[in-house]
Design an enzyme around this catalytic site. Structure first.
Site, PDB file in Angstrom:
ATOM      1  N   GLU A 160       0.826  -1.221   0.000  1.00 13.75           N
ATOM      2  CA  GLU A 160       0.000   0.000   0.000  1.00 13.75           C
ATOM      3  C   GLU A 160       0.859   1.269   0.000  1.00 13.75           C
ATOM      4  O   GLU A 160       1.687   1.458   0.885  1.00 13.75           O
ATOM      5  CB  GLU A 160      -0.905  -0.028   1.252  1.00 13.75           C
ATOM      6  CG  GLU A 160      -1.884   1.128   1.311  1.00 13.75           C
ATOM      7  CD  GLU A 160      -2.876   1.003   2.470  1.00 13.75           C
ATOM      8  OE1 GLU A 160      -3.228  -0.129   2.849  1.00 13.75           O
ATOM      9  OE2 GLU A 160      -3.289   2.047   2.990  1.00 13.75           O
ATOM     10  N   LYS A 184      -6.982  -1.156  11.841  1.00 13.55           N
ATOM     11  CA  LYS A 184      -6.390  -1.575  10.556  1.00 13.55           C
ATOM     12  C   LYS A 184      -5.212  -0.654  10.217  1.00 13.55           C
ATOM     13  O   LYS A 184      -4.190  -1.098   9.709  1.00 13.55           O
ATOM     14  CB  LYS A 184      -7.461  -1.547   9.460  1.00 13.55           C
ATOM     15  CG  LYS A 184      -7.020  -2.160   8.130  1.00 13.55           C
ATOM     16  CD  LYS A 184      -6.357  -1.186   7.183  1.00 13.55           C
ATOM     17  CE  LYS A 184      -5.971  -1.863   5.879  1.00 13.55           C
ATOM     18  NZ  LYS A 184      -5.279  -0.939   4.959  1.00 13.55           N
ATOM     19  N   ASP A 242       4.731 -14.587  11.615  1.00 12.38           N
ATOM     20  CA  ASP A 242       3.377 -15.042  11.286  1.00 12.38           C
ATOM     21  C   ASP A 242       2.396 -13.891  11.507  1.00 12.38           C
ATOM     22  O   ASP A 242       1.965 -13.631  12.620  1.00 12.38           O
ATOM     23  CB  ASP A 242       3.059 -16.248  12.187  1.00 12.38           C
ATOM     24  CG  ASP A 242       1.676 -16.814  11.952  1.00 12.38           C
ATOM     25  OD1 ASP A 242       0.862 -16.171  11.272  1.00 12.38           O
ATOM     26  OD2 ASP A 242       1.423 -17.917  12.475  1.00 12.38           O
ATOM     27  N   HIS A 281      -2.809  10.259  -0.138  1.00 15.47           N
ATOM     28  CA  HIS A 281      -2.933   8.871  -0.556  1.00 15.47           C
ATOM     29  C   HIS A 281      -3.024   8.767  -2.073  1.00 15.47           C
ATOM     30  O   HIS A 281      -2.343   7.960  -2.686  1.00 15.47           O
ATOM     31  CB  HIS A 281      -4.193   8.301   0.096  1.00 15.47           C
ATOM     32  CG  HIS A 281      -4.229   6.822   0.097  1.00 15.47           C
ATOM     33  ND1 HIS A 281      -3.442   6.069   0.944  1.00 15.47           N
ATOM     34  CD2 HIS A 281      -4.933   5.937  -0.646  1.00 15.47           C
ATOM     35  CE1 HIS A 281      -3.672   4.792   0.725  1.00 15.47           C
ATOM     36  NE2 HIS A 281      -4.572   4.685  -0.234  1.00 15.47           N
TER      37      HIS A 281
HETATM   38  C1  MEV Z   1      -5.901   2.774   5.296  1.00 15.50           C
HETATM   39  O1  MEV Z   1      -5.100   1.681   4.893  1.00 15.50           O
HETATM   40  C2  MEV Z   1      -5.832   2.967   6.807  1.00 15.50           C
HETATM   41  C3  MEV Z   1      -6.767   4.031   7.380  1.00 15.50           C
HETATM   42  O2  MEV Z   1      -8.108   3.782   6.975  1.00 15.50           O
HETATM   43  C4  MEV Z   1      -6.639   3.984   8.889  1.00 15.50           C
HETATM   44  C5  MEV Z   1      -7.629   4.860   9.627  1.00 15.50           C
HETATM   45  O3  MEV Z   1      -8.716   5.140   9.108  1.00 15.50           O
HETATM   46  O4  MEV Z   1      -7.304   5.217  10.789  1.00 15.50           O
HETATM   47  C6  MEV Z   1      -6.421   5.396   6.859  1.00 15.50           C
END
Ligand code: MEV
Length: 432
Positions: free
Chosen positions: A86, A270, A286, A384
């Site tokens: 990413e 995430k 892992d 992004h």
């Molecule tokens: C994207 O890979 C991760 C985010 O969605 C994390 C977040 O929203 O805190 C930008």
């Protein structure tokens, strides 16, 4: 190899060519040409080697490996290898590590590397008596498995405790679960723990009168935790039209959302795992185990919530912390067999699994901050999409200089889309 490393602050590193970046790591005495070759995939993980790692091998799968800069962790400068597909993950972590440096960098601490092995004991007629019998023979049971791994024993690891749990609400009615607590030192520990659980089962059956069914490690490694903290000076937070207070308070508000709402917490966590997994993967660990442990730990408060905390201190600086299970190893498994994992561990110069866990937690916290800072200010898409544009240009079929040219054009037009990239590619390929 003589180290000549001048620290993790490397201004302009991102502007260097791939070959120049590699040369820097060699010049600093961090990696040899052989290590670099392993990282660049030449004699790295060959299909022949991979064929001995898993079943039905037909090839290998590659991911980009980037270096996160600026990390100062427990007073030590470290270049952190991150394997991730990413865009903006490596840049985000590096930028936040730079902000954190001014406040002393990251402080991180791992607990003892104690894993939990579970034994499910069914068909017990008297659970109270069975529990008494296990507890009365605990010392003997632990002694029975103290010798199963002589290397681990020599390094100070081994069985620590045996706990009895009675699960009353289950589709099977009441049953017993034994938790074997096992210090696995620098290993991830699955093999040692599973072997120990299997070894104990016959005696457990005799003592309890029951039947030992599953014998397997738990990925909710809540006795093998790591914590990382950082302080970002208020003065570091302002940018563009955003005041420092606006950025700080916006980050705290964003965290509060995740703290209170599982839908947001999943995305927030995430973002933490973007950083965590990238280092876990780069070091051959892992990542499914780490993911499982992280999300199970995130419900410990009774509902799924944020793994991190953000607030302000008495001076008004932004303070962050992260706590999560971190069952990573630096010996055994792919960490030893995978040539690029070996080079990644060497680059960070870690000598214990706890030290690796501390680095990973610091990266997770930095990654979380990068996401919250962007979300709480200009939104995530601007930065992004600019980084994503390169992948869009490549997806459209652009190669070499055309990748950069198409990328810049799409950013200028605010049209980062494959159809536009394809159009530009057609137009400019005709002119070349
Ligand atoms: C994207 O890979 C991760 C985010 O969605 C994390 C977040 O929203 O805190 C930008």
């Amino acid at each position: 190899m003589k180290r000549n490393f001048n620290g993790s602050r490397q201004p302009g590193f991102y502007k260097l060519s791939l070959a120049q970046r590699q040369a820097k790591l060699e010049e600093y005495g961090l990696l040899t040409p052989e290590d670099l070759a392993a990282l660049t995939g030449k004699p790295g993980l060959t299909p022949e080697k991979a064929n001995h790692m898993i079943e039905n091998v037909v090839g290998v799968h590659a991911l980009p490996l980037g270096i996160a800069l600026n990390f100062l962790i427990n007073g030590r400068d470290v270049l952190v290898p991150m394997a991730v597909e990413e865009p903006s993950v490596v840049a985000g972590a590096s930028f936040m590590a730079k902000l954190a440096r001014a406040g002393g960098g990251f402080t991180a601490q791992a607990s003892a590397p104690e894993m939990i092995g579970q034994m499910q004991v069914l068909d017990i007629s008297d659970h109270a008596a069975a529990e008494q019998a296990i507890l009365a023979h605990k010392t003997e049971l632990l002694a029975d498995i103290a010798e199963i791994d002589p290397i681990l024993k020599k390094l100070g690891g081994g069985p620590r405790d045996l706990e009895v749990r009675i699960i009353e609400q289950s589709p099977l009615g009441t049953f017993m679960v034994l938790h074997l607590i096992y210090d696995v030192r620098d290993a991830m520990g699955a093999n040692a723990v599973n072997t120990a659980c299997e070894r104990l089962s016959a005696k457990v059956e005799t003592l309890t009168g029951g039947r030992v069914h599953l014998r397997i490690l738990s990925n909710l490694a809540d006795r093998r935790l790591v914590q990382a903290t950082c302080r970002i000076s208020l003065s570091e937070l302002s940018f563009g039209d955003f005041s420092a207070e606006q950025v700080r308070d916006g980050i705290i508000e964003a965290w509060a959302f995740a703290e209170a709402d599982p839908y947001r917490a999943a995305t927030h966590n995430k973002g933490i795992m973007n950083g965590v997994d990238a280092v876990v993967i780069a070091t051959g660990n892992d990542w499914r185990a780490i993911e499982a442990g992280a999300h199970a730990y995130a419900v410990q408060k009774g509902r799924y919530s944020s793994l991190s905390n953000w607030g302000k201190d008495e001076k008004g600086d932004l303070v962050g912390s992260l706590e999560m299970p971190m069952a990573v190893g630096i010996v055994g498994g792919a960490t030893k067999v995978h040539p690029s994992a070996q080079a990644a561990l060497k680059l960070m110069d870690v000598s214990t699994a706890s030290e690796l866990a501390e680095i990973i937690a610091a990266v997770g916290l930095a990654q979380n901050l990068a996401a919250l800072r962007a979300l709480a200010t200009e939104g995530i898409q601007r930065g992004h999409m600019n980084l994503h544009a390169r992948q869009v240009a490549m997806a459209a079929g652009a190669e070499s200089e055309l990748i950069e040219k198409i990328t810049q054009q799409m950013i200028a037009e605010k049209a980062v889309r494959v159809d536009r990239a394809e159009e530009l590619l057609r137009e400019w390929s005709d002119h070349e």
